[in-house]
Design a protein around this motif. Structure first.
Motif, PDB file in Angstrom:
ATOM      1  N   GLU A 278       0.845  -1.203   0.000  1.00 29.08           N
ATOM      2  CA  GLU A 278       0.000   0.000   0.000  1.00 29.08           C
ATOM      3  C   GLU A 278       0.877   1.249   0.000  1.00 29.08           C
ATOM      4  OE1 GLU A 278      -3.322   2.459   0.052  1.00 29.08           O
ATOM      5  OE2 GLU A 278      -3.238   0.316  -0.336  1.00 29.08           O
ATOM      6  N   LEU A 279       1.874   1.289   0.853  1.00 28.37           N
ATOM      7  CA  LEU A 279       2.771   2.436   0.937  1.00 28.37           C
ATOM      8  C   LEU A 279       3.529   2.630  -0.373  1.00 28.37           C
ATOM      9  CD1 LEU A 279       4.081   4.612   2.855  1.00 28.37           C
ATOM     10  CD2 LEU A 279       5.917   2.950   3.121  1.00 28.37           C
ATOM     11  N   LEU A 280       4.069   1.562  -0.897  1.00 27.47           N
ATOM     12  CA  LEU A 280       4.908   1.626  -2.093  1.00 27.47           C
ATOM     13  C   LEU A 280       4.132   2.085  -3.325  1.00 27.47           C
ATOM     14  CD1 LEU A 280       7.637   1.081  -3.472  1.00 27.47           C
ATOM     15  CD2 LEU A 280       6.994  -1.332  -3.610  1.00 27.47           C
ATOM     16  N   PHE A 281       2.942   1.536  -3.515  1.00 32.48           N
ATOM     17  CA  PHE A 281       2.246   1.781  -4.780  1.00 32.48           C
ATOM     18  C   PHE A 281       1.068   2.748  -4.713  1.00 32.48           C
ATOM     19  CE2 PHE A 281       4.415  -2.274  -5.528  1.00 32.48           C
ATOM     20  CZ  PHE A 281       5.135  -1.912  -6.655  1.00 32.48           C
ATOM     21  N   ASN A 282       0.515   2.993  -3.539  1.00 30.39           N
ATOM     22  CA  ASN A 282      -0.699   3.814  -3.477  1.00 30.39           C
ATOM     23  C   ASN A 282      -0.602   5.043  -2.589  1.00 30.39           C
ATOM     24  OD1 ASN A 282      -2.093   1.965  -5.176  1.00 30.39           O
ATOM     25  ND2 ASN A 282      -2.420   0.645  -3.409  1.00 30.39           N
ATOM     26  N   TYR A 283       0.351   5.105  -1.708  1.00 23.59           N
ATOM     27  CA  TYR A 283       0.404   6.191  -0.739  1.00 23.59           C
ATOM     28  C   TYR A 283       0.873   7.489  -1.402  1.00 23.59           C
ATOM     29  CZ  TYR A 283       1.079   8.547   3.703  1.00 23.59           C
ATOM     30  OH  TYR A 283       0.994   9.415   4.746  1.00 23.59           O
ATOM     31  N   PRO A 284       0.137   8.586  -1.193  1.00 25.25           N
ATOM     32  CA  PRO A 284       0.463   9.849  -1.857  1.00 25.25           C
ATOM     33  C   PRO A 284       1.577  10.625  -1.145  1.00 25.25           C
ATOM     34  CG  PRO A 284      -1.499  10.130  -0.532  1.00 25.25           C
ATOM     35  CD  PRO A 284      -1.093   8.675  -0.403  1.00 25.25           C
ATOM     36  N   ALA A 285       2.795  10.387  -1.549  1.00 22.95           N
ATOM     37  CA  ALA A 285       3.941  11.109  -0.996  1.00 22.95           C
ATOM     38  C   ALA A 285       5.067  11.061  -2.019  1.00 22.95           C
ATOM     39  CB  ALA A 285       4.390  10.472   0.316  1.00 22.95           C
ATOM     40  N   ASP A 286       6.055  11.904  -1.827  1.00 29.38           N
ATOM     41  CA  ASP A 286       7.262  11.877  -2.641  1.00 29.38           C
ATOM     42  C   ASP A 286       8.123  10.744  -2.091  1.00 29.38           C
ATOM     43  OD1 ASP A 286       9.335  12.509  -4.362  1.00 29.38           O
ATOM     44  OD2 ASP A 286       9.966  14.288  -3.243  1.00 29.38           O
ATOM     45  N   LYS A 287       8.189   9.635  -2.822  1.00 24.48           N
ATOM     46  CA  LYS A 287       8.916   8.455  -2.351  1.00 24.48           C
ATOM     47  C   LYS A 287      10.254   8.354  -3.067  1.00 24.48           C
ATOM     48  CE  LYS A 287       5.053   6.544  -3.176  1.00 24.48           C
ATOM     49  NZ  LYS A 287       3.836   5.811  -3.397  1.00 24.48           N
ATOM     50  N   LEU A 288      11.288   8.107  -2.268  1.00 22.93           N
ATOM     51  CA  LEU A 288      12.653   8.037  -2.764  1.00 22.93           C
ATOM     52  C   LEU A 288      13.317   6.753  -2.292  1.00 22.93           C
ATOM     53  CD1 LEU A 288      13.731  11.567  -1.448  1.00 22.93           C
ATOM     54  CD2 LEU A 288      12.800  11.064  -3.705  1.00 22.93           C
ATOM     55  N   THR A 289      14.316   6.333  -3.029  1.00 26.76           N
ATOM     56  CA  THR A 289      15.265   5.322  -2.580  1.00 26.76           C
ATOM     57  C   THR A 289      16.554   5.636  -3.321  1.00 26.76           C
ATOM     58  OG1 THR A 289      15.532   2.976  -2.032  1.00 26.76           O
ATOM     59  CG2 THR A 289      14.749   3.479  -4.259  1.00 26.76           C
ATOM     60  N   ASN A 290      17.561   4.766  -3.222  1.00 25.88           N
ATOM     61  CA  ASN A 290      18.795   5.031  -3.959  1.00 25.88           C
ATOM     62  C   ASN A 290      19.280   3.778  -4.687  1.00 25.88           C
ATOM     63  OD1 ASN A 290      20.198   3.526  -1.985  1.00 25.88           O
ATOM     64  ND2 ASN A 290      20.803   5.354  -0.856  1.00 25.88           N
ATOM     65  N   GLU A 291      20.287   3.974  -5.515  1.00 17.75           N
ATOM     66  CA  GLU A 291      20.823   2.868  -6.311  1.00 17.75           C
ATOM     67  C   GLU A 291      21.383   1.754  -5.428  1.00 17.75           C
ATOM     68  OE1 GLU A 291      20.612   2.080  -9.425  1.00 17.75           O
ATOM     69  OE2 GLU A 291      19.702   3.931 -10.138  1.00 17.75           O
ATOM     70  N   TYR A 292      21.885   2.109  -4.261  1.00 16.44           N
ATOM     71  CA  TYR A 292      22.378   1.095  -3.333  1.00 16.44           C
ATOM     72  C   TYR A 292      21.238   0.153  -2.944  1.00 16.44           C
ATOM     73  CZ  TYR A 292      24.826  -1.044   0.577  1.00 16.44           C
ATOM     74  OH  TYR A 292      25.403  -1.944   1.415  1.00 16.44           O
ATOM     75  N   ALA A 293      20.075   0.721  -2.648  1.00 16.75           N
ATOM     76  CA  ALA A 293      18.910  -0.098  -2.290  1.00 16.75           C
ATOM     77  C   ALA A 293      18.473  -0.959  -3.471  1.00 16.75           C
ATOM     78  CB  ALA A 293      17.759   0.786  -1.816  1.00 16.75           C
ATOM     79  N   VAL A 294      18.567  -0.423  -4.679  1.00 18.04           N
ATOM     80  CA  VAL A 294      18.198  -1.194  -5.874  1.00 18.04           C
ATOM     81  C   VAL A 294      19.143  -2.385  -6.035  1.00 18.04           C
ATOM     82  CG1 VAL A 294      18.068  -1.117  -8.399  1.00 18.04           C
ATOM     83  CG2 VAL A 294      17.071   0.730  -7.029  1.00 18.04           C
ATOM     84  N   LYS A 295      20.428  -2.144  -5.837  1.00 14.10           N
ATOM     85  CA  LYS A 295      21.411  -3.237  -5.921  1.00 14.10           C
ATOM     86  C   LYS A 295      21.115  -4.302  -4.867  1.00 14.10           C
ATOM     87  CE  LYS A 295      26.387  -3.996  -5.506  1.00 14.10           C
ATOM     88  NZ  LYS A 295      27.674  -3.364  -5.219  1.00 14.10           N
ATOM     89  N   GLU A 296      20.827  -3.860  -3.656  1.00 13.82           N
ATOM     90  CA  GLU A 296      20.490  -4.784  -2.572  1.00 13.82           C
ATOM     91  C   GLU A 296      19.190  -5.533  -2.891  1.00 13.82           C
ATOM     92  OE1 GLU A 296      21.500  -4.115   2.023  1.00 13.82           O
ATOM     93  OE2 GLU A 296      19.712  -3.014   1.381  1.00 13.82           O
ATOM     94  N   TYR A 297      18.225  -4.840  -3.474  1.00 15.31           N
ATOM     95  CA  TYR A 297      16.952  -5.435  -3.884  1.00 15.31           C
ATOM     96  C   TYR A 297      17.194  -6.598  -4.856  1.00 15.31           C
ATOM     97  CZ  TYR A 297      12.291  -5.533  -6.088  1.00 15.31           C
ATOM     98  OH  TYR A 297      11.070  -5.913  -6.592  1.00 15.31           O
ATOM     99  N   ARG A 298      18.030  -6.347  -5.859  1.00 18.49           N
ATOM    100  CA  ARG A 298      18.353  -7.401  -6.836  1.00 18.49           C
ATOM    101  C   ARG A 298      18.992  -8.609  -6.146  1.00 18.49           C
ATOM    102  NH1 ARG A 298      20.139  -2.841 -10.438  1.00 18.49           N
ATOM    103  NH2 ARG A 298      18.575  -2.767 -12.106  1.00 18.49           N
ATOM    104  N   ARG A 299      19.892  -8.349  -5.214  1.00 19.11           N
ATOM    105  CA  ARG A 299      20.591  -9.424  -4.507  1.00 19.11           C
ATOM    106  C   ARG A 299      19.617 -10.247  -3.662  1.00 19.11           C
ATOM    107  NH1 ARG A 299      24.618  -6.504  -2.771  1.00 19.11           N
ATOM    108  NH2 ARG A 299      23.625  -5.872  -0.837  1.00 19.11           N
ATOM    109  N   VAL A 300      18.710  -9.575  -2.947  1.00 19.06           N
ATOM    110  CA  VAL A 300      17.732 -10.266  -2.103  1.00 19.06           C
ATOM    111  C   VAL A 300      16.804 -11.131  -2.964  1.00 19.06           C
ATOM    112  CG1 VAL A 300      15.723  -9.917  -0.600  1.00 19.06           C
ATOM    113  CG2 VAL A 300      17.808  -8.612  -0.208  1.00 19.06           C
ATOM    114  N   LEU A 301      16.299 -10.572  -4.043  1.00 18.90           N
ATOM    115  CA  LEU A 301      15.387 -11.344  -4.900  1.00 18.90           C
ATOM    116  C   LEU A 301      16.097 -12.534  -5.554  1.00 18.90           C
ATOM    117  CD1 LEU A 301      13.419  -9.063  -4.250  1.00 18.90           C
ATOM    118  CD2 LEU A 301      12.675  -9.176  -6.623  1.00 18.90           C
ATOM    119  N   ALA A 302      17.355 -12.357  -5.931  1.00 19.39           N
ATOM    120  CA  ALA A 302      18.115 -13.465  -6.514  1.00 19.39           C
ATOM    121  C   ALA A 302      18.266 -14.595  -5.501  1.00 19.39           C
ATOM    122  CB  ALA A 302      19.484 -12.985  -6.985  1.00 19.39           C
ATOM    123  N   LYS A 303      18.530 -14.239  -4.226  1.00 16.79           N
ATOM    124  CA  LYS A 303      18.644 -15.258  -3.169  1.00 16.79           C
ATOM    125  C   LYS A 303      17.330 -15.996  -2.968  1.00 16.79           C
ATOM    126  CE  LYS A 303      22.289 -13.585  -0.126  1.00 16.79           C
ATOM    127  NZ  LYS A 303      22.587 -13.057   1.217  1.00 16.79           N
TER     128      LYS A 303
END
Length: 136
Positions: free
Chosen positions: A29-54
């Motif tokens: 709900e927060l990620l896809f529907n919540y009305p706010a300026d949402k940020l992350t960084n490339e480090y989190a994206v890299k970590e995201y890829r690693r977690v999903l691969a595991k």
């Protein structure tokens, strides 16, 4: 329930991105529907890829999920090491997230209790549930 948060910036930790991708509430709900300026960084994206691969997620499916995330979340560059090396956290991999939240004057949103507690020295930290309940 929802307060005027359209101007509030939320910096999403990797665990929020992962849980939101798997439709786990309240992260999804927060990620896809919540009305706010949402940020992350490339480090989190890299970590995201690693977690999903595991977890056995195929690279193509991971990239499709990231494509959907990019529609809702602005991805910033990873801070330089000298910018975050003085941030003192037990999990050093959380330092780039806290640093980015500090630099953007954002609320750090995380599901990790230790990060939540330790990050309070540097930024406001909240869980997805707290954000959805209007706790600023």
């Amino acid at each position: 329930m929802l307060q005027n948060t359209a101007t509030k910036r939320l910096f999403l930790d990797t665990n929020v991105l992962v849980a939101g991708s798997f439709a786990l509430q309240p992260n999804h709900e927060l990620l896809f529907n919540y009305p706010a300026d949402k940020l992350t960084n490339e480090y989190a994206v890299k970590e995201y890829r690693r977690v999903l691969a595991k977890q056995g997620v195929l690279p193509h499916d991971t990239e499709n999920a990231l494509s959907e995330i990019r529609k809702k979340v602005r991805i910033l560059p990873t801070p330089q090491k000298q910018e975050f090396e003085k941030i003192n956290l037990t999990d050093k991999s959380d330092r780039p997230m806290v640093c980015s939240a500090m630099k953007t004057n954002s609320v750090l949103v995380t599901n990790d209790l230790r990060t939540y507690q330790e990050a309070q020295k540097y930024v406001t930290a909240r869980t997805p549930k707290e954000i959805l309940q209007g706790k600023n």
